[in-house]
Design a protein around this motif. Structure first.
Motif, mmCIF file in Angstrom:
data_model
loop_
_atom_site.group_PDB
_atom_site.id
_atom_site.type_symbol
_atom_site.label_atom_id
_atom_site.label_comp_id
_atom_site.label_asym_id
_atom_site.label_seq_id
_atom_site.Cartn_x
_atom_site.Cartn_y
_atom_site.Cartn_z
ATOM 1 N N GLY A 126 136.635 128.997 89.138
ATOM 2 C CA GLY A 126 135.373 129.169 89.650
ATOM 3 C C GLY A 126 134.921 128.106 90.424
ATOM 4 N N ASP A 127 135.886 127.075 90.923
ATOM 5 C CA ASP A 127 135.379 126.376 92.012
ATOM 6 C C ASP A 127 136.086 126.664 93.370
ATOM 7 O OD1 ASP A 127 133.950 124.242 91.015
ATOM 8 O OD2 ASP A 127 135.583 123.645 89.840
ATOM 9 N N GLY A 128 135.501 126.374 94.331
ATOM 10 C CA GLY A 128 135.908 126.207 95.591
ATOM 11 C C GLY A 128 136.461 125.050 96.129
ATOM 12 N N GLY A 178 132.725 122.749 95.007
ATOM 13 C CA GLY A 178 131.593 123.035 93.915
ATOM 14 C C GLY A 178 132.044 124.415 93.593
ATOM 15 N N ARG A 179 130.911 124.772 92.710
ATOM 16 C CA ARG A 179 131.228 126.069 91.927
ATOM 17 C C ARG A 179 131.045 127.355 93.091
ATOM 18 N NH1 ARG A 179 133.218 125.670 86.490
ATOM 19 N NH2 ARG A 179 132.741 127.920 86.517
ATOM 20 N N VAL A 180 131.644 128.463 92.875
ATOM 21 C CA VAL A 180 131.451 129.576 93.772
ATOM 22 C C VAL A 180 130.966 130.743 92.601
ATOM 23 C CG1 VAL A 180 133.085 128.968 95.341
ATOM 24 C CG2 VAL A 180 133.827 130.227 93.376
ATOM 25 N N VAL A 237 139.681 106.780 90.910
ATOM 26 C CA VAL A 237 140.516 107.994 90.534
ATOM 27 C C VAL A 237 139.134 108.992 90.317
ATOM 28 C CG1 VAL A 237 142.458 107.138 89.716
ATOM 29 C CG2 VAL A 237 140.516 107.228 87.928
ATOM 30 N N ASP A 238 139.013 110.159 91.295
ATOM 31 C CA ASP A 238 138.220 111.144 91.280
ATOM 32 C C ASP A 238 138.739 112.171 90.457
ATOM 33 O OD1 ASP A 238 136.513 113.376 91.871
ATOM 34 O OD2 ASP A 238 136.302 112.902 93.793
ATOM 35 N N THR A 239 138.561 112.407 89.123
ATOM 36 C CA THR A 239 139.220 113.347 88.384
ATOM 37 C C THR A 239 138.634 114.496 88.560
ATOM 38 O OG1 THR A 239 138.157 112.724 86.414
ATOM 39 C CG2 THR A 239 140.037 111.258 86.889
ATOM 40 N N TRP A 240 139.309 115.696 88.901
ATOM 41 C CA TRP A 240 138.889 117.170 88.635
ATOM 42 C C TRP A 240 139.324 117.573 87.573
ATOM 43 C CZ3 TRP A 240 141.096 121.888 88.676
ATOM 44 C CH2 TRP A 240 140.414 122.710 88.573
ATOM 45 N N TRP A 241 138.600 118.309 86.538
ATOM 46 C CA TRP A 241 139.258 119.306 85.627
ATOM 47 C C TRP A 241 137.871 119.873 84.924
ATOM 48 C CZ3 TRP A 241 138.867 117.502 80.225
ATOM 49 C CH2 TRP A 241 138.211 116.064 80.026
ATOM 50 N N GLN A 242 137.910 120.745 84.007
ATOM 51 C CA GLN A 242 137.170 121.444 83.132
ATOM 52 C C GLN A 242 137.267 121.453 81.939
ATOM 53 O OE1 GLN A 242 138.440 124.996 85.465
ATOM 54 N NE2 GLN A 242 136.691 125.017 86.471
ATOM 55 N N THR A 243 136.131 122.061 81.085
ATOM 56 C CA THR A 243 136.306 122.057 79.751
ATOM 57 C C THR A 243 137.661 122.943 79.448
ATOM 58 O OG1 THR A 243 133.948 121.903 79.551
ATOM 59 C CG2 THR A 243 134.924 123.049 77.699
ATOM 60 N N GLU A 244 137.705 123.890 80.273
ATOM 61 C CA GLU A 244 138.755 124.939 79.987
ATOM 62 C C GLU A 244 140.294 124.305 80.064
ATOM 63 O OE1 GLU A 244 136.210 125.246 81.716
ATOM 64 O OE2 GLU A 244 134.914 127.044 81.584
ATOM 65 N N HIS A 254 126.220 118.269 83.990
ATOM 66 C CA HIS A 254 126.003 119.470 82.757
ATOM 67 C C HIS A 254 126.014 120.612 83.358
ATOM 68 C CE1 HIS A 254 123.964 115.997 80.698
ATOM 69 N NE2 HIS A 254 125.112 115.686 80.724
ATOM 70 N N ARG A 255 126.668 121.567 82.792
ATOM 71 C CA ARG A 255 127.026 122.942 83.318
ATOM 72 C C ARG A 255 126.105 123.836 82.711
ATOM 73 N NH1 ARG A 255 133.297 124.680 82.542
ATOM 74 N NH2 ARG A 255 132.720 126.811 82.516
ATOM 75 N N PHE A 256 125.364 124.721 83.247
ATOM 76 C CA PHE A 256 124.401 125.774 83.007
ATOM 77 C C PHE A 256 124.797 126.928 83.681
ATOM 78 C CE2 PHE A 256 122.249 121.851 82.429
ATOM 79 C CZ PHE A 256 122.274 121.632 80.858
#
Ligand code: WT7
Length: 637
Positions: A485-487, A500-502, A395-402, A511-513
């Protein structure tokens, strides 16, 4: 398991359709599975323009009652956590639901005895020890808002977060073990607290004999104070929309923002997604290797699994200590059924020729998971064949802190899978692709900006202390959409692949910076006039940080400058954000209006030094001095 576990792909499709046709009814049904002191007047009230999001309006409850009282007595003697220490020669310890409940109540009473009350913010800066989930749940028990700060962040970064949250209380430890290394976290805390006037007390979990500096009237031994507490602490009654926690994350601007999640929706969403994505069954052992300092740990080590009454492994260590096969050894030791980790860990282990040398059995595994960044085909295949023995779905799980919980993913072995594709949105998630102009792309086999057009219960409600920032960051790019924020790409069958991020966010080892955050740190170094940071592909970390730095004179000693810069990043953010490459430049590519053209820097950083000629830099005529591009190429590292 819970009533809401889906059992076939067909059922997923039916549930998905229901969730689109009538989202309120769909989520209301799921919410019925939990215990509420009083139910909602309305399932959902919302607009994305402010934004204002209310799920289960006016419902009253406490999330910890849904973990403990709701699961007990049936789960009383079942394992909540098998805690596995950093060093396997140390003793592992398992905690039943009953034992965990007692500790949580004692810790909740400890907080109360120091005057912490509903709505107060509590910081946590700790290793992956059992006291971390205990303290988190103790906050939730009394309605205090927890804010966990990953223990790899620097003292300055910790201070910034504690100050932004105006935390009144902090949990930490006297020491932290990471592989063969030990970290003096308490000294870091002391350093940070010099600048945090709101923090009144510090509970120090003593995990070793190591002595530490005890500031009178402020610091105390967690164990000593805990021993004095009563084992009963009634749960504070919370509104569904009361904040449960703040978790800081990076965005395109310099300052990390405090993502706020609320109690009710987050509970329903993390439990629902945990149960369905991992297809957890009674008696299974589940292991998520994330750190609780990140959202993955919040949602899928603490809340999701515990709400579902699951038994988890809680791992203090790292994948390569005391040997490169540690993950596999732990899987065999506890007979782990669901294993959830990050592509960067998979790639790092894949690169060790001895990671599988002890011939682990890995027979218990049923479902493998990945999270945090796009997984490349090679790593996917290695994980599938060598760890899953071609028998376990990934399971390739896409999600975010938000997003609070998983948004796009397969469901255990139910969903069709395609390497490098996260798959279909979960029920309730109206994921869309938008083009440059903000129009929805309806055809398949297209790429676009990934957005969500309807609320889901786990979504963020605000950014702490600055609601406008929340609106601006997530709800202003495209009117009436949440912008991720992702494409992403959707294939001919409607499966999503995250590209990935746009935006100006770099994802290093998951880790996000923000580029601006790192630039601010670099600019603090002596002699630095300005800098520009971009991400470039890295075989193990996914992305790595490339910094272009302009100094105030060409006479500087570059090696010394480099070390100043690295020190600044370590001090401002932490070792995890250190640039892999620093190129000193005479000038940055700027437009007449003074804007740095990052597109050019990204292209330079991304391609091999030999292939720069093939780069198409697009229109560079708006640059003040187009010749800087050639100089940058010549200096490429
Ligand atoms: C960003 C969010 C969600 C917990 C860990 C990271 C990237 C996350 C995937 C995935 C491709 C992914 C996205 C996202 N990301 N999961 N399965 N495939 N990319 O949380 O620190 O908030 O970062 O991580 O770019 O926007 P986070």
């Amino acid at each position: 398991m819970s009533d809401f576990q889906i059992n076939s792909f067909k059922e997923y499709q039916e549930e998905y359709n229901k969730s689109i046709v009538n989202p309120e009814q769909f989520w209301e049904n799921i919410a019925e599975d939990f215990i509420w002191k009083s139910k909602w007047d309305k399932v959902l009230e919302w607009n994305f323009s402010e934004p204002k999001i209310k799920w289960f309006k006016n419902a009253k409850f406490n999330i910890t009652e849904n973990i403990f009282e709701r699961n007990l007595p049936e789960k009383a003697n079942e394992i909540a956590y098998h805690w596995e220490p950093n060093n396997p020669v140390d003793k592992q310890k398992s905690y039943t639901y009953n034992e965990l409940f007692i500790e949580v109540q004692k810790c909740a009473n400890l907080l109360k005895s120091y005057g912490v009350k509903k709505g107060d913010r509590v910081g946590l800066y700790m290793p992956m020890i059992i006291e971390l989930p205990i303290a988190v749940l103790a906050c939730a028990r009394i309605g205090a808002i927890h804010s966990v700060v990953f223990a790899g962040f620097s003292a300055n970064a910790l201070a910034d977060r504690l100050n932004d949250a105006e935390a009144v209380f902090l949990f930490t430890s006297n020491e932290l073990f990471r592989g063969a290394k030990s970290m003096d976290v308490k000294s870091l805390v002391d350093e940070a607290l010099k600048n945090c006037p709101t923090v009144k007390n510090v509970a120090v979990v003593e995990i070793s004999e190591k002595t530490y500096n005890k500031v009178p009237n402020r610091d105390f031994s967690y164990q000593k104070e805990l021993a004095k507490q009563s084992v009963i602490c009634p749960a504070e009654i919370m509104d569904a929309e009361d904040p449960l926690f703040i978790l800081y994350t990076s965005g395109s601007t310099g300052k990390p923002k405090g993502v706020v999640h609320s109690c009710g929706g987050y509970m329903v969403y993390t439990a629902y997604t945990f149960s369905n994505v991992f297809q957890y069954k009674k008696g299974d052992i589940y292991w998520c290797t994330a750190d609780i300092g990140w959202i993955t740990g919040h949602s899928y080590i603490i809340y999701g699994p515990l709400l579902c009454g699951a038994s988890s492994v809680l791992f203090e260590g790292i994948p390569t200590f005391p040997h490169n096969g540690r993950f596999w050894e732990v899987i065999d030791k506890y007979k782990v059924n669901q294993f959830y980790t990050a592509p960067t860990a998979i790639r790092a282990l894949m690169a060790c020729d001895d990671t599988l040398s002890k011939n682990p059995s890995l027979k218990s595994l049923k479902v493998l998971g990945t999270v945090g960044e796009p997984i490349n085909e090679e790593a996917w295949q290695w994980y599938f064949k060598n760890i899953g023995k071609a028998n376990c779905p990934i399971v390739d799980t896409w999600w975010q802190t938000e997003t609070g919980g998983i948004m796009i993913s397969g469901l255990g072995n139910l969903s069709p899978q395609k390497p490098t594709f996260a798959g279909y949105p979960l029920p309730g998630i109206q994921a869309v692709l938008l083009d440059q102009e903000g129009n929805e792309i309806n055809e398949n086999d297209q790429e676009g900006y990934l957005c969500v057009k309807f609320p889901w219960p786990g979504m963020l409600r605000t950014t702490y202390g600055d609601h406008e920032r929340c609106r601006h960051t997530y709800f202003s790019n495209y009117k009436n959409y949440y912008f991720t924020g992702d494409g992403a790409k959707r294939d001919e069958n409607g499966m999503f692949r995250i590209i990935g991020r746009v935006d100006d966010v770099i994802n290093v080892s998951g880790h996000r910076f923000g580029t601006a955050e790192i630039e601010n740190a670099i600019n603090k170094a002596e002699n630095v006039i300005e800098s520009a940071v971009v991400g470039y592909p890295h075989p193990i970390k996914g992305q790595s940080i490339y910094a272009f730095v302009k100094l105030d004179s060409s006479e500087n000693e570059l090696e010394i400058e480099r070390s100043y810069i690295l020190d600044c990043v370590v001090n401002e953010i932490g070792k995890i954000a250190v640039p892999e490459k620093i190129q000193f430049v005479d000038d940055l590519p700027k437009t007449r209006s003074g804007k740095i053209m990052r597109r050019i820097l990204r292209k330079i950083a991304e391609s091999d030094s030999d292939n720069q000629q093939e780069n198409n830099f697009g229109d560079t005529s708006t640059l003040i001095d187009p010749s800087v591009v050639d100089k940058l190429i010549a200096g490429k590292l």
